[in-house]
Design a protein around this motif. Sequence first.
Motif, PDB file in Angstrom:
ATOM      1  N   GLU A  90      13.988   0.573   4.251  1.00  0.00           N
ATOM      2  CA  GLU A  90      12.699   0.109   4.766  1.00  0.00           C
ATOM      3  C   GLU A  90      12.170  -1.051   3.927  1.00  0.00           C
ATOM      4  O   GLU A  90      11.665  -2.034   4.462  1.00  0.00           O
ATOM      5  N   ASP A 110      13.988  10.848  -3.901  1.00  0.00           N
ATOM      6  CA  ASP A 110      12.534  10.875  -3.701  1.00  0.00           C
ATOM      7  C   ASP A 110      11.805  10.101  -4.798  1.00  0.00           C
ATOM      8  O   ASP A 110      10.860   9.366  -4.538  1.00  0.00           O
ATOM      9  N   HIS A 141       0.782  -1.235   0.000  1.00  0.00           N
ATOM     10  CA  HIS A 141       0.000   0.000   0.000  1.00  0.00           C
ATOM     11  C   HIS A 141       0.816   1.289   0.000  1.00  0.00           C
ATOM     12  O   HIS A 141       0.305   2.319  -0.439  1.00  0.00           O
ATOM     13  N   ALA A 142       2.043   1.243   0.518  1.00  0.00           N
ATOM     14  CA  ALA A 142       2.821   2.479   0.645  1.00  0.00           C
ATOM     15  C   ALA A 142       3.043   3.137  -0.706  1.00  0.00           C
ATOM     16  O   ALA A 142       3.061   2.468  -1.743  1.00  0.00           O
ATOM     17  N   ARG A 143       3.191   4.445  -0.696  1.00  0.00           N
ATOM     18  CA  ARG A 143       3.467   5.234  -1.905  1.00  0.00           C
ATOM     19  C   ARG A 143       4.907   5.706  -1.948  1.00  0.00           C
ATOM     20  O   ARG A 143       5.353   6.260  -2.943  1.00  0.00           O
ATOM     21  N   GLN A 144       5.635   5.538  -0.862  1.00  0.00           N
ATOM     22  CA  GLN A 144       7.045   5.923  -0.779  1.00  0.00           C
ATOM     23  C   GLN A 144       7.744   4.883   0.082  1.00  0.00           C
ATOM     24  O   GLN A 144       7.314   4.630   1.204  1.00  0.00           O
ATOM     25  N   LEU A 145       8.821   4.305  -0.433  1.00  0.00           N
ATOM     26  CA  LEU A 145       9.580   3.326   0.353  1.00  0.00           C
ATOM     27  C   LEU A 145      11.075   3.531   0.118  1.00  0.00           C
ATOM     28  O   LEU A 145      11.537   3.453  -1.026  1.00  0.00           O
ATOM     29  N   GLU A 177       9.448   6.588  -4.621  1.00  0.00           N
ATOM     30  CA  GLU A 177       8.112   6.467  -5.218  1.00  0.00           C
ATOM     31  C   GLU A 177       8.057   5.280  -6.186  1.00  0.00           C
ATOM     32  O   GLU A 177       7.126   4.472  -6.153  1.00  0.00           O
TER      33      GLU A 177
END
Lengths: 330, 330
Positions: free
Chosen positions: B267, B316, B259-263, B320
């Motif tokens: 992590e 960044d 589900h995450a939009r940034q990893l 994404e």
Amino acid sequence: MDIVISSRVRLARNFKKYPFSNRLSSEKAYTMIQESRDAILESPTIMAQEFEYIDLEQKSSLDKLVMMEKHLISPELVKKTTPTGVLLKQDESISIMINEEDHLRIQGIQLGSDIHKTWDITSRIDDLLEESIEYAFHDKYGYLTACPTNLGTGLRASYMLHVPALETTGQLKMILQAIGKFGITIRGMYGEGTEAQGSLFQISNQITLGQSEQEIIENLNTVTNQIVEQEKNIREKLLQANKLKFEDRIYRSYGILTHARQLSSKEAMSLLSDIKVGFELGILKTDKKPVNIYELMVCTQPANLQKQIGRALSPDERDEERASFLRQHL
Amino acid sequence: MDIVISSRVRLARNFKKYPFSNRLSSEKAYTMIQESRDAILESPTIMAQEFEYIDLEQKSSLDKLVMMEKHLISPELVKKTTPTGVLLKQDESISIMINEEDHLRIQGIQLGSDIHKTWDITSRIDDLLEESIEYAFHDKYGYLTACPTNLGTGLRASYMLHVPALETTGQLKMILQAIGKFGITIRGMYGEGTEAQGSLFQISNQITLGQSEQEIIENLNTVTNQIVEQEKNIREKLLQANKLKFEDRIYRSYGILTHARQLSSKEAMSLLSDIKVGFELGILKTDKKPVNIYELMVCTQPANLQKQIGRALSPDERDEERASFLRQHL
């Protein structure tokens, strides 16, 4: 956006002929309770059929907490050991707490922001009670109450607000200082001295004396409308400042809610608050039919959760059942 | 359980006729490189067709990092500014680094724990090279190397291990102390001085002198088997001690990964490590076809990720794209 969750009106009333609750003997309390019951249940109106009386002395702590979590009774009433009861309308839109701090606390509650409607239905019950009960009333000071902070109208009008953007940016604290001079205050989820969870707050009037009921409600509306606008603006600004970060937070919260095996009440409230914003801003989309997030917030409170499972649960068991419940419903 | 991810064998070799790489002129380096290329590509064997030569001076930093993340070349080779190259077998199971610390570093790498097979294929290449190259060799000390720590066999045999249970319980540190006396060490994901991510560690021999190649490999096997057993035992114990907590962690990691939009890379590695254990213990079940978690770990490393997207990405943007890639593949 669903920033105003619910509207509430509460009237504090006392019998003229009895001492205030904190000085009322048990015998007289039972008589007072009986007279209050009769005023509704024996009235020649449709109300007589729509209400039921709940003797709180007969109820378990769990049952009382379930009612508290649904805002039908106050935390104070749960704690009381003197004779207490509540007259509850079947649709749970009106509850009359008997022998709380005042003899009677007439409370109307409605989802949404229509406080005028909530005032109307509460006021009608007040009128009905007054047909058979002589209230303690003073020509100059208005309704007499156990605590002087309720003197006058005995009215507390309030909204439950969902303001995560104002809370996380720290602006709620500034607002709190600013609205004090309008006689308005903001408190936690269950009122005075309770913690806010899931960014839910109660905004209400502090002043009951020297203003009419209509003035109190209009004053509250004016301040609340401004807060709602600010919450909307900050949400928009946060979204524009870093859309991806905003989305990331909301989707992570959704991912955890739909996968975790253990969720504390506090964490669940916080995650549900995130996805509530996500749905409202159109960021979060799921194939399933829309869910009422506020309903999930109430259902996963400790007592309501145990009530649904049908037995007392340890905190660890609650965290497991809460996670399971939320996976099923999201 | 997939605790041993891969097996690696590396042989350090030097030409007798040239000074070690750190004292080798550019002219002589190019000649040495050409002779090494010819030893494989001009050999009258099938190998001539199976290998290609990659001139690292012609390659971008990104391309070199891609190879490093796949363990085809060392971090040291990426950094070098002198003439360097690599002879790479098409299936990427063999890479011969030229003009690294030593003239030749012959490396065989295979998924899984069959280090004997890895040794065989690497040794065969060593033999082929020796048909046309005279190695620097001393009757008493064996193969001469630029750094005395490789003297003798010039062999480093290693396994990449996935040991999250040993890492999180702190037992890996104790093991590290204990295995020192067997001439074995444990290091980060890309060898000496690199950080471990996703609980991936390299275990390898430190001693190259005074033991035969077979002894080195058997010694490594003995220690590794014990570590693998310990990892299995601790996983089992952690699971039994608090199954729900264990499951909760794994499912949360899966929920965030999907589900995450940034990893960040770090992590993502940690979350992938969690779900790797989850799949292996049968805790995590999905409807989709099984994925190779280690492959996802490599694909989402910074350089490999940019290679797939086809352009340089800011940190960044990488976070994404990494999140997006993992959502697609899980």
